[in-house]
Design a protein around this motif. Structure first.
Motif, PDB file in Angstrom:
ATOM      1  N   GLN A 120       0.805  -1.210   0.000  1.00 11.73           N
ATOM      2  CA  GLN A 120       0.000   0.000   0.000  1.00 11.73           C
ATOM      3  C   GLN A 120       0.845   1.270   0.000  1.00 11.73           C
ATOM      4  OE1 GLN A 120      -3.336  -0.470   2.521  1.00 11.73           O
ATOM      5  NE2 GLN A 120      -4.077   1.596   2.292  1.00 11.73           N
ATOM      6  N   ASN A 121       2.117   1.148   0.389  1.00  6.02           N
ATOM      7  CA  ASN A 121       2.975   2.322   0.481  1.00  6.02           C
ATOM      8  C   ASN A 121       3.145   3.019  -0.872  1.00  6.02           C
ATOM      9  OD1 ASN A 121       3.414   1.813   3.189  1.00  6.02           O
ATOM     10  ND2 ASN A 121       5.252   0.586   2.808  1.00  6.02           N
ATOM     11  N   HIS A 122       2.974   4.336  -0.875  1.00  7.83           N
ATOM     12  CA  HIS A 122       3.201   5.155  -2.064  1.00  7.83           C
ATOM     13  C   HIS A 122       2.413   4.639  -3.276  1.00  7.83           C
ATOM     14  CE1 HIS A 122       6.811   5.848   0.458  1.00  7.83           C
ATOM     15  NE2 HIS A 122       6.717   7.088  -0.009  1.00  7.83           N
ATOM     16  N   LEU A 123       1.211   4.108  -3.039  1.00  6.57           N
ATOM     17  CA  LEU A 123       0.455   3.522  -4.140  1.00  6.57           C
ATOM     18  C   LEU A 123       0.140   4.543  -5.232  1.00  6.57           C
ATOM     19  CD1 LEU A 123      -0.987   1.117  -5.412  1.00  6.57           C
ATOM     20  CD2 LEU A 123      -3.042   1.763  -4.144  1.00  6.57           C
ATOM     21  N   HIS A 124      -0.231   5.753  -4.841  1.00  2.00           N
ATOM     22  CA  HIS A 124      -0.598   6.777  -5.820  1.00  2.00           C
ATOM     23  C   HIS A 124       0.548   6.998  -6.804  1.00  2.00           C
ATOM     24  CE1 HIS A 124      -2.797  10.319  -7.274  1.00  2.00           C
ATOM     25  NE2 HIS A 124      -1.609  10.888  -7.380  1.00  2.00           N
ATOM     26  N   GLU A 125       1.757   7.135  -6.286  1.00  2.00           N
ATOM     27  CA  GLU A 125       2.914   7.383  -7.143  1.00  2.00           C
ATOM     28  C   GLU A 125       3.253   6.150  -7.979  1.00  2.00           C
ATOM     29  OE1 GLU A 125       5.492   9.894  -8.899  1.00  2.00           O
ATOM     30  OE2 GLU A 125       4.058  10.415  -7.328  1.00  2.00           O
ATOM     31  N   ARG A 126       3.097   4.962  -7.402  1.00  2.00           N
ATOM     32  CA  ARG A 126       3.384   3.740  -8.145  1.00  2.00           C
ATOM     33  C   ARG A 126       2.379   3.533  -9.282  1.00  2.00           C
ATOM     34  NH1 ARG A 126       3.185  -0.991  -4.989  1.00  2.00           N
ATOM     35  NH2 ARG A 126       2.248   0.088  -3.231  1.00  2.00           N
ATOM     36  N   ILE A 127       1.128   3.948  -9.049  1.00  3.67           N
ATOM     37  CA  ILE A 127       0.138   3.883 -10.128  1.00  3.67           C
ATOM     38  C   ILE A 127       0.534   4.829 -11.255  1.00  3.67           C
ATOM     39  CG2 ILE A 127      -2.234   4.506 -10.746  1.00  3.67           C
ATOM     40  CD1 ILE A 127      -3.116   3.347  -8.055  1.00  3.67           C
ATOM     41  N   ASN A 128       1.045   6.003 -10.915  1.00  2.00           N
ATOM     42  CA  ASN A 128       1.492   6.950 -11.939  1.00  2.00           C
ATOM     43  C   ASN A 128       2.653   6.375 -12.745  1.00  2.00           C
ATOM     44  OD1 ASN A 128      -0.418   8.841 -11.218  1.00  2.00           O
ATOM     45  ND2 ASN A 128       0.942   9.948  -9.829  1.00  2.00           N
ATOM     46  N   VAL A 129       3.560   5.663 -12.065  1.00  4.84           N
ATOM     47  CA  VAL A 129       4.664   5.004 -12.775  1.00  4.84           C
ATOM     48  C   VAL A 129       4.093   3.957 -13.733  1.00  4.84           C
ATOM     49  CG1 VAL A 129       6.657   3.468 -12.533  1.00  4.84           C
ATOM     50  CG2 VAL A 129       6.377   5.393 -10.962  1.00  4.84           C
ATOM     51  N   LEU A 130       3.143   3.172 -13.251  1.00  4.92           N
ATOM     52  CA  LEU A 130       2.517   2.150 -14.080  1.00  4.92           C
ATOM     53  C   LEU A 130       1.863   2.765 -15.314  1.00  4.92           C
ATOM     54  CD1 LEU A 130       1.518  -0.827 -14.429  1.00  4.92           C
ATOM     55  CD2 LEU A 130      -0.514  -0.142 -13.155  1.00  4.92           C
ATOM     56  N   LEU A 131       1.083   3.799 -15.105  1.00  5.72           N
ATOM     57  CA  LEU A 131       0.362   4.424 -16.214  1.00  5.72           C
ATOM     58  C   LEU A 131       1.321   5.042 -17.231  1.00  5.72           C
ATOM     59  CD1 LEU A 131      -2.634   6.093 -14.317  1.00  5.72           C
ATOM     60  CD2 LEU A 131      -2.619   3.955 -15.603  1.00  5.72           C
ATOM     61  N   SER A 132       2.483   5.493 -16.773  1.00  2.00           N
ATOM     62  CA  SER A 132       3.461   6.088 -17.696  1.00  2.00           C
ATOM     63  C   SER A 132       3.954   5.065 -18.708  1.00  2.00           C
ATOM     64  CB  SER A 132       4.648   6.687 -16.927  1.00  2.00           C
ATOM     65  OG  SER A 132       5.557   5.682 -16.495  1.00  2.00           O
ATOM     66  N   HIS A 133       3.969   3.793 -18.321  1.00  2.00           N
ATOM     67  CA  HIS A 133       4.443   2.750 -19.232  1.00  2.00           C
ATOM     68  C   HIS A 133       3.376   2.331 -20.235  1.00  2.00           C
ATOM     69  CE1 HIS A 133       8.476   1.803 -17.679  1.00  2.00           C
ATOM     70  NE2 HIS A 133       7.994   2.276 -16.548  1.00  2.00           N
ATOM     71  N   PHE A 134       2.145   2.740 -20.001  1.00  2.00           N
ATOM     72  CA  PHE A 134       1.084   2.449 -20.951  1.00  2.00           C
ATOM     73  C   PHE A 134       0.684   3.685 -21.756  1.00  2.00           C
ATOM     74  CE2 PHE A 134       0.629  -1.072 -18.004  1.00  2.00           C
ATOM     75  CZ  PHE A 134       0.406  -2.133 -18.864  1.00  2.00           C
ATOM     76  N   SER A 135       1.287   4.801 -21.425  1.00  2.00           N
ATOM     77  CA  SER A 135       0.962   6.042 -22.119  1.00  2.00           C
ATOM     78  C   SER A 135       1.497   6.020 -23.549  1.00  2.00           C
ATOM     79  CB  SER A 135       1.553   7.243 -21.363  1.00  2.00           C
ATOM     80  OG  SER A 135       1.382   8.431 -22.106  1.00  2.00           O
ATOM     81  N   LYS A 136       0.684   6.474 -24.494  1.00  2.00           N
ATOM     82  CA  LYS A 136       1.114   6.561 -25.894  1.00  2.00           C
ATOM     83  C   LYS A 136       1.942   7.823 -26.128  1.00  2.00           C
ATOM     84  CE  LYS A 136      -2.811   3.877 -27.632  1.00  2.00           C
ATOM     85  NZ  LYS A 136      -4.019   3.879 -28.491  1.00  2.00           N
ATOM     86  N   GLU A 137       1.921   8.715 -25.176  1.00  2.00           N
ATOM     87  CA  GLU A 137       2.718   9.928 -25.295  1.00  2.00           C
ATOM     88  C   GLU A 137       4.180   9.614 -24.994  1.00  2.00           C
ATOM     89  OE1 GLU A 137       1.085  12.870 -22.739  1.00  2.00           O
ATOM     90  OE2 GLU A 137      -0.953  12.675 -23.545  1.00  2.00           O
ATOM     91  N   ASN A 138       5.055  10.447 -25.510  1.00  2.00           N
ATOM     92  CA  ASN A 138       6.492  10.231 -25.321  1.00  2.00           C
ATOM     93  C   ASN A 138       6.930  10.785 -23.962  1.00  2.00           C
ATOM     94  OD1 ASN A 138       9.106   9.466 -25.931  1.00  2.00           O
ATOM     95  ND2 ASN A 138       9.566  11.395 -27.003  1.00  2.00           N
ATOM     96  N   THR A 139       6.388  10.177 -22.910  1.00  2.00           N
ATOM     97  CA  THR A 139       6.690  10.633 -21.561  1.00  2.00           C
ATOM     98  C   THR A 139       7.913   9.889 -21.013  1.00  2.00           C
ATOM     99  OG1 THR A 139       5.151   8.993 -20.669  1.00  2.00           O
ATOM    100  CG2 THR A 139       4.300  11.220 -21.019  1.00  2.00           C
ATOM    101  N   THR A 140       8.569  10.495 -20.037  1.00  2.00           N
ATOM    102  CA  THR A 140       9.722   9.859 -19.415  1.00  2.00           C
ATOM    103  C   THR A 140       9.264   8.651 -18.614  1.00  2.00           C
ATOM    104  OG1 THR A 140      10.874  11.978 -19.250  1.00  2.00           O
ATOM    105  CG2 THR A 140      11.657  10.197 -17.835  1.00  2.00           C
ATOM    106  N   LYS A 141       9.860   7.514 -18.893  1.00  2.00           N
ATOM    107  CA  LYS A 141       9.506   6.294 -18.185  1.00  2.00           C
ATOM    108  C   LYS A 141      10.252   6.252 -16.852  1.00  2.00           C
ATOM    109  CE  LYS A 141       7.240   5.137 -21.852  1.00  2.00           C
ATOM    110  NZ  LYS A 141       5.791   5.422 -21.915  1.00  2.00           N
ATOM    111  N   ARG A 142       9.577   5.745 -15.829  1.00  2.00           N
ATOM    112  CA  ARG A 142      10.185   5.673 -14.498  1.00  2.00           C
ATOM    113  C   ARG A 142      10.121   4.257 -13.960  1.00  2.00           C
ATOM    114  NH1 ARG A 142       7.806   9.764 -10.477  1.00  2.00           N
ATOM    115  NH2 ARG A 142       5.812   9.124 -11.367  1.00  2.00           N
ATOM    116  N   ILE A 143      10.823   4.043 -12.869  1.00  2.00           N
ATOM    117  CA  ILE A 143      10.835   2.744 -12.209  1.00  2.00           C
ATOM    118  C   ILE A 143      10.724   2.962 -10.703  1.00  2.00           C
ATOM    119  CG2 ILE A 143      13.371   2.692 -12.137  1.00  2.00           C
ATOM    120  CD1 ILE A 143      13.175  -0.367 -12.456  1.00  2.00           C
ATOM    121  N   SER A 144       9.945   2.105 -10.043  1.00  2.00           N
ATOM    122  CA  SER A 144       9.783   2.160  -8.585  1.00  2.00           C
ATOM    123  C   SER A 144      10.823   1.243  -7.951  1.00  2.00           C
ATOM    124  CB  SER A 144       8.382   1.698  -8.175  1.00  2.00           C
ATOM    125  OG  SER A 144       7.386   2.463  -8.822  1.00  2.00           O
ATOM    126  N   ILE A 145      11.611   1.793  -7.041  1.00  2.00           N
ATOM    127  CA  ILE A 145      12.664   1.037  -6.381  1.00  2.00           C
ATOM    128  C   ILE A 145      12.323   0.895  -4.896  1.00  2.00           C
ATOM    129  CG2 ILE A 145      15.118   0.945  -5.799  1.00  2.00           C
ATOM    130  CD1 ILE A 145      14.584   0.664  -8.753  1.00  2.00           C
TER     131      ILE A 145
END
Length: 245
Positions: A120-145
């Motif tokens: 559950q920790n930092h779920l909001h931010e992790r969801i944003n990371v997830l959505l960035s990998h499905f985005s069709k826009e040329n957005t910067t990809k991130r990784i949760s560590i």
């Protein structure tokens, strides 16, 4: 009493999860939704503590649910048929998932982590990371560590190199920081190879865009001035990759 939401448009999949949840029936209440609209309304009203979310929901997806809800104070567990790209995105975001047909052991492991609120920790931010990998826009990809404090969120382009340390990996970023993760180097090799990373040695995975120089002696110098040896057996493939062959 804990509320658990099951969101799936296939009744047999919903039935499977409800059967797996039976041993917990004295401490949980389950609610089920089979469309995106019903799920969004249900999450906002019922405020579940755990959400099992199918990736594909009729003509829409579970990501449409996540993009629409304002309440994200829950443990999220995706359920999906095997899709390599989707699973890769889950790994980048450190969000839990279960492969269909769902195995009892995998389900129980997911529930254990959910009850411990590990996921559950930092779920909001992790969801944003997830959505960035499905985005069709040329957005910067991130990784949760994962870290002792919770999670660190890194731009993939900021990672200079990863170094193996038995079952751990050290991730070095362009700001000079080191992040230690309890994952083997192979885990990051599989994730990052499609993003311009190359394993030059058993112990080293580097960002090809961070190379400053390569010497014929077999050593590469990176943007943080680290000098690393390219193993003999990987040298030919490394040179081809650098040439774009």
């Amino acid at each position: 009493m804990m509320t658990i939401a099951v969101i799936d448009d296939e009744q047999h999949c919903t039935d499977r999860l409800l059967a797996l949840l039976q041993p917990y029936r004295d401490e949980i209440e389950t609610v089920c939704f089979d469309t995106v609209d019903k799920a969004v309304r249900g999450i906002e009203i019922m405020r579940p503590k755990i959400v099992f979310l199918d990736v594909q929901l009729n003509e829409k997806t579970g990501f449409d649910v996540l993009s629409s809800v304002s309440h994200r104070d829950f443990c999220l567990i995706f359920t999906t048929a095997y899709e390599k790209y989707a699973i890769e995105a889950f790994k980048f975001s450190a969000i839990d998932y279960l492969l269909k047909p769902i195995a009892k052991e995998d389900f129980e492991n997911a529930m254990r982590k959910a009850f411990e609120r590990v996921e559950q920790n930092h779920l909001h931010e992790r969801i944003n990371v997830l959505l960035s990998h499905f985005s069709k826009e040329n957005t910067t990809k991130r990784i949760s560590i994962p870290s002792k404090e919770g999670y660190s969120f890194l731009n993939i382009t900021d990672i200079v190199r990863c170094e193996a340390d038995v079952n751990y990996a050290h991730i070095f970023t362009s700001d000079g920081k080191k992040h230690t993760v309890s994952k083997p180097l192979k885990y990051f090799e599989e994730l990052l190879s499609r993003h311009g990373f190359f394993r030059i040695h058993n112990s080293h995975l580097i960002n090809l865009n961070s190379i400053k120089a390569y010497a014929k002696s077999g050593y590469v110098t990176l943007s943080d001035n680290t000098k690393l040896e390219v193993s003999v057996r990987r040298k030919e493939a490394f040179i081809k990759v650098c040439k774009g062959v």
